[in-house]
Design an enzyme around this catalytic site. Sequence first.
Site, PDB file in Angstrom:
ATOM      1  N   GLY A  75       0.818  -1.205   0.000  1.00  0.00           N
ATOM      2  CA  GLY A  75       0.000   0.000   0.000  1.00  0.00           C
ATOM      3  C   GLY A  75       0.855   1.260   0.000  1.00  0.00           C
ATOM      4  CB  THR A  76       4.003   2.063   1.785  1.00  0.00           C
ATOM      5  OG1 THR A  76       3.455   1.769   3.075  1.00  0.00           O
ATOM      6  CG2 THR A  76       4.969   3.230   1.891  1.00  0.00           C
ATOM      7  CG  ASN A 160      -4.712   3.929   9.375  1.00  0.00           C
ATOM      8  OD1 ASN A 160      -5.032   4.958   8.770  1.00  0.00           O
ATOM      9  ND2 ASN A 160      -3.621   3.855  10.099  1.00  0.00           N
ATOM     10  CD  GLN A 188      -6.960  -0.243   7.436  1.00  0.00           C
ATOM     11  OE1 GLN A 188      -7.793  -1.098   7.722  1.00  0.00           O
ATOM     12  NE2 GLN A 188      -5.691  -0.384   7.746  1.00  0.00           N
ATOM     13  CB  SER A 208      -2.044  -3.002   1.151  1.00  0.00           C
ATOM     14  OG  SER A 208      -1.026  -3.807   1.679  1.00  0.00           O
ATOM     15  CB  ALA A 209      -2.437  -8.360  -1.210  1.00  0.00           C
ATOM     16  CG  HIS A 210      -0.597  -6.759   4.468  1.00  0.00           C
ATOM     17  ND1 HIS A 210      -0.735  -6.439   5.796  1.00  0.00           N
ATOM     18  CD2 HIS A 210      -0.097  -5.655   3.869  1.00  0.00           C
ATOM     19  CE1 HIS A 210      -0.314  -5.181   5.987  1.00  0.00           C
ATOM     20  NE2 HIS A 210       0.072  -4.694   4.834  1.00  0.00           N
ATOM     21  CB  THR A 246      10.804  -9.443 -12.317  1.00  0.00           C
ATOM     22  OG1 THR A 246      11.912  -9.199 -13.187  1.00  0.00           O
ATOM     23  CG2 THR A 246      10.141 -10.760 -12.659  1.00  0.00           C
ATOM     24  CB  CYS A 334       4.355   2.605  18.565  1.00  0.00           C
ATOM     25  SG  CYS A 334       5.524   2.244  19.855  1.00  0.00           S
TER      26      CYS A 334
HETATM   27  N1  PLP Z   1      -2.639   3.285   4.083  1.00  0.00           N
HETATM   28  C1  PLP Z   1      -3.400   2.878   5.106  1.00  0.00           C
HETATM   29  C2  PLP Z   1      -4.708   3.561   5.368  1.00  0.00           C
HETATM   30  C3  PLP Z   1      -2.982   1.819   5.922  1.00  0.00           C
HETATM   31  O1  PLP Z   1      -3.743   1.416   6.934  1.00  0.00           O
HETATM   32  C4  PLP Z   1      -1.732   1.203   5.638  1.00  0.00           C
HETATM   33  C5  PLP Z   1      -1.232   0.122   6.498  1.00  0.00           C
HETATM   34  O2  PLP Z   1      -1.539   0.039   7.672  1.00  0.00           O
HETATM   35  C6  PLP Z   1      -0.991   1.658   4.544  1.00  0.00           C
HETATM   36  C7  PLP Z   1      -1.471   2.703   3.785  1.00  0.00           C
HETATM   37  C8  PLP Z   1       0.305   1.023   4.182  1.00  0.00           C
HETATM   38  O3  PLP Z   1       0.118  -0.243   3.620  1.00  0.00           O
HETATM   39  P1  PLP Z   1       1.302  -1.308   3.556  1.00  0.00           P
HETATM   40  O4  PLP Z   1       1.473  -1.856   4.914  1.00  0.00           O
HETATM   41  O5  PLP Z   1       0.849  -2.355   2.589  1.00  0.00           O
HETATM   42  O6  PLP Z   1       2.500  -0.595   3.050  1.00  0.00           O
END
Ligand code: PLP
Length: 394
Positions: A75-76, A160, A188, A208-210, A246, A334
């Site tokens: 996601g980042t 989040n 989220q 973000s898949a996780h 890749t 944190c």
């Molecule tokens: N954006 C939001 C709203 C999130 O909650 C998070 C992760 O907690 C991220 C971005 C970042 O995602 P990732 O952990 O896949 O980099």
Amino acid sequence: MSQPRRTIYLDHAATTPMHPDALAAMQPYFSEFYGNPSSIHGVGRRASVALAGARRTIAELLHAKPSEVIFTGCGTEGDNAALRGIALAHREATGAKRIITSAIEHHAVLTTAEDLRDHFGFDLTILPVNSAGVVPIEEVVTALGDGKDVAVVSVMYANNEIGAIQPIGEIGERCRALGVPFHTDAVQAAGKLPLNVAELPVDALSTSAHKFYGPKGAGFLYLRSGTPFQPFMTGGSHESNRRAGTENVPLIVGMAKAFEIVERERPQENARLRVLRDQLIGSILENVDGARLTGSATQRLDSHASFVISGVEAEGVLIALDLAGVAASSGSACTSGAQRPSHVLEALGVPARDAVGGLRLTLGHSNTPEDVAYVLQKLPQIVAQIKGAAPVML
Ligand code: PLP
């Protein structure tokens, strides 16, 4: 109530376990079908067929074109790619150099916007939120002005820490009317809220898949055709020259499978979790001394309950919950081992002395009514014990 036999996991906003079907789907692509999707030979073609299939699946679920889906590492990365890529390209084309975002964004967006301000010459407008943690549309309208100097607007779909859902439909419409590109961080929201881009007026959307029972290390960025974009990962011509490197075929296959499953189950799962969430919120507000809901009571994710509890520090509550077999979170950043008040709670106007008592309980697939009953029995005792034993010194 005796200790549960398994951990009661109430931290699904942090990450989720992989869905077994998603795990099974990706497994052969590590060993059997290991080819590089850019290779011409049959081994590579097998991988490129899987990659195209995953892209098609995700595009169909979004009501998008396959060419509008870019695979990322998390996601980042999606947030960085969208913010940097759109802001730089739109400035080059039009001279617009202001970025608008909100005070409650994830650091993936906020820090990136600050970096663009501090090192790339952009101006930055940070939108405030109301006491429910929602960006007021009037603030967006005022900040946009005639939109001519705005390179990109980025407002998250759902927060989040406090689960508040933002009015991205309205924000996107205002941006579109002025020709301003609009990105939303949907990390989220994916799997919990509709991501139909035929209806949502968004130009870019990162996930973000996780967070939706897929693997860690994969995500996708939806980028509407015609949106100005300059890649920030440069190298080969992967992802149609928008993200070099890749493609991680096994993880992408797992992500597509997980997304398919969460989208299929979304209505029923949301309804099930809403009942559990409302039990958590109702009972905690009634029975936990000093507890207050953070974020909107109505515009919030069905899986998300968040509070501040005055007179306690989150760390103590979380450790006691962990010892009782419950994994929860403070929902606050944190930094280097020291609990700092979260920027989100600060934006809501929560006083620093209360912000140290943040508690976030986020529900998911594994949670049952028994889990909720257990937590609702334990938490008031834990808080009462902490308050009785050692009042928080501030
Ligand atoms: N954006 C939001 C709203 C999130 O909650 C998070 C992760 O907690 C991220 C971005 C970042 O995602 P990732 O952990 O896949 O980099």
